[in-house]
Design a protein around this motif. Structure first.
Motif, mmCIF file in Angstrom:
data_model
loop_
_atom_site.group_PDB
_atom_site.id
_atom_site.type_symbol
_atom_site.label_atom_id
_atom_site.label_comp_id
_atom_site.label_asym_id
_atom_site.label_seq_id
_atom_site.Cartn_x
_atom_site.Cartn_y
_atom_site.Cartn_z
ATOM 1 N N ALA A 126 -7.653 -20.933 54.595
ATOM 2 C CA ALA A 126 -8.891 -20.161 54.630
ATOM 3 C C ALA A 126 -9.097 -19.492 55.984
ATOM 4 N N SER A 127 -8.030 -19.304 56.743
ATOM 5 C CA SER A 127 -8.168 -18.771 58.103
ATOM 6 C C SER A 127 -8.263 -17.248 58.150
ATOM 7 N N GLY A 128 -7.922 -16.572 57.072
ATOM 8 C CA GLY A 128 -7.944 -15.116 57.062
ATOM 9 C C GLY A 128 -9.155 -14.560 56.344
ATOM 10 N N PRO A 129 -9.154 -13.273 56.022
ATOM 11 C CA PRO A 129 -10.289 -12.655 55.335
ATOM 12 C C PRO A 129 -10.408 -13.069 53.863
ATOM 13 N N PHE A 130 -9.315 -13.602 53.297
ATOM 14 C CA PHE A 130 -9.342 -14.108 51.925
ATOM 15 C C PHE A 130 -8.429 -15.326 51.850
ATOM 16 N N LEU A 131 -8.613 -16.137 50.818
ATOM 17 C CA LEU A 131 -7.815 -17.339 50.651
ATOM 18 C C LEU A 131 -6.369 -16.994 50.339
ATOM 19 N N THR A 132 -5.451 -17.750 50.915
ATOM 20 C CA THR A 132 -4.047 -17.688 50.525
ATOM 21 C C THR A 132 -3.602 -19.111 50.198
ATOM 22 N N ALA A 133 -2.507 -19.230 49.485
ATOM 23 C CA ALA A 133 -2.053 -20.558 49.064
ATOM 24 C C ALA A 133 -0.545 -20.638 49.069
ATOM 25 N N GLU A 134 -0.048 -21.832 49.373
ATOM 26 C CA GLU A 134 1.367 -22.130 49.182
ATOM 27 C C GLU A 134 1.510 -22.699 47.783
ATOM 28 N N LEU A 135 2.444 -22.162 47.021
ATOM 29 C CA LEU A 135 2.560 -22.477 45.610
ATOM 30 C C LEU A 135 3.994 -22.826 45.247
ATOM 31 N N GLU A 136 4.122 -23.755 44.336
ATOM 32 C CA GLU A 136 5.437 -24.136 43.808
ATOM 33 C C GLU A 136 5.576 -23.564 42.399
ATOM 34 N N GLU A 137 6.608 -22.780 42.164
ATOM 35 C CA GLU A 137 6.841 -22.232 40.839
ATOM 36 C C GLU A 137 7.255 -23.333 39.869
ATOM 37 N N LEU A 138 6.685 -23.308 38.665
ATOM 38 C CA LEU A 138 6.975 -24.328 37.657
ATOM 39 C C LEU A 138 7.934 -23.770 36.607
ATOM 40 N N ALA A 139 8.913 -24.559 36.266
ATOM 41 C CA ALA A 139 9.906 -24.140 35.281
ATOM 42 C C ALA A 139 9.297 -24.086 33.885
#
Length: 246
Positions: A126-139
């Motif tokens: 939440a450090s920027g102007p909008f939320l970003t996320a680290e995501l794991e792709e699901l098979a």
């Protein structure tokens, strides 16, 4: 494990792979997200991740009002999601590919995106102007007996559609052109059924297509039986299908 970092768009609804998501963007945090996405060349994917809100508000409070006149306005990318935003969201979401991002004269945006890949939420920034996320792709695993289950779901879904049309005293387009590929069918049925958000989320995060279809088969039989006993159907979209203000 394949991971990716993307802008994060929390909603009160569930996005499934293959389904279209229209958005009306007016909050500044999401307008900033779209301004960043339009910098991506048109021949590349303009992607963001959609997650369903578990505990929080899709639109942040901007001024006191009903029902709470003492509500404190919130600002920033995590407004409405508490001190630790990841706790406010369900753990599995869906990547959205924005085919259309159109900025209006007033600075708001009209967006049309399509769900592509399921992802697991690992962290939220939440450090920027909008939320970003680290995501794991699901098979996408078909699971055991997916083909046979898909045939059963197709039959049950067509019965469900007919019952639903009769209860509403209007016509519904029936599924003569429904896909028979198990994974695709499982997502289409999950999105099309009139289910509450927690149930749709459960279907999204099913471990494989067979598990999802098996769950849908039970739901279709149950819902069809309920509809059959009703002389008419109330405006269930307003009570069971949340509407996105964004």
């Amino acid at each position: 494990m394949t991971t990716v970092r993307l802008p994060l768009f929390p909603l009160n609804s569930v996005l499934f792979p293959g389904l279209v998501l229209p958005l009306n963007i007016f909050e500044e945090r999401y307008r900033a997200m779209m301004r960043e996405l339009v910098k991506t060349p048109e021949d590349e994917s303009r992607q963001f991740a959609v997650v369903t809100i578990r505990d929080g508000h899709e639109v942040a409070t901007t001024s006191p009002g009903l029902p709470d006149q003492t509500a404190v306005p919130e600002r920033g990318p995590a407004a409405g999601f508490g001190d630790d935003p990841i706790k406010a969201f369900h753990g599995v979401g869906c990547v959205a590919d924005a085919a259309t991002i159109r900025e209006r004269a007033d600075g708001t945006f009209e967006v049309l995106a399509t769900g592509t890949t399921r992802v697991r939420l690992l962290s939220v920034d939440a450090s920027g102007p909008f939320l970003t996320a680290e995501l794991e792709e699901l098979a996408e695993d078909p699971g055991d007996e997916a083909g046979a289950l898909a045939e059963g779901v197709l039959r049950s879904f067509r019965k469900y559609q007919k019952r639903l049309a009769g209860a509403r005293e209007r016509s519904l387009s029936t599924g003569s052109d429904l896909p028979d590929e198990p994974s695709v069918l499982s997502y289409l049925v999950a999105a099309a059924m009139m289910l509450d958000t927690p149930t749709k989320q459960r279907l999204l995060q099913a471990p494989d297509a067979a598990s999802r279809l098996r769950d849908e088969l039970k739901l279709l039989r149950s819902e069809t039986s309920i509809i059959r006993s009703l002389p008419s159907l109330p405006a269930a979209e307003l009570t069971r299908g949340p509407m996105s203000l964004n």
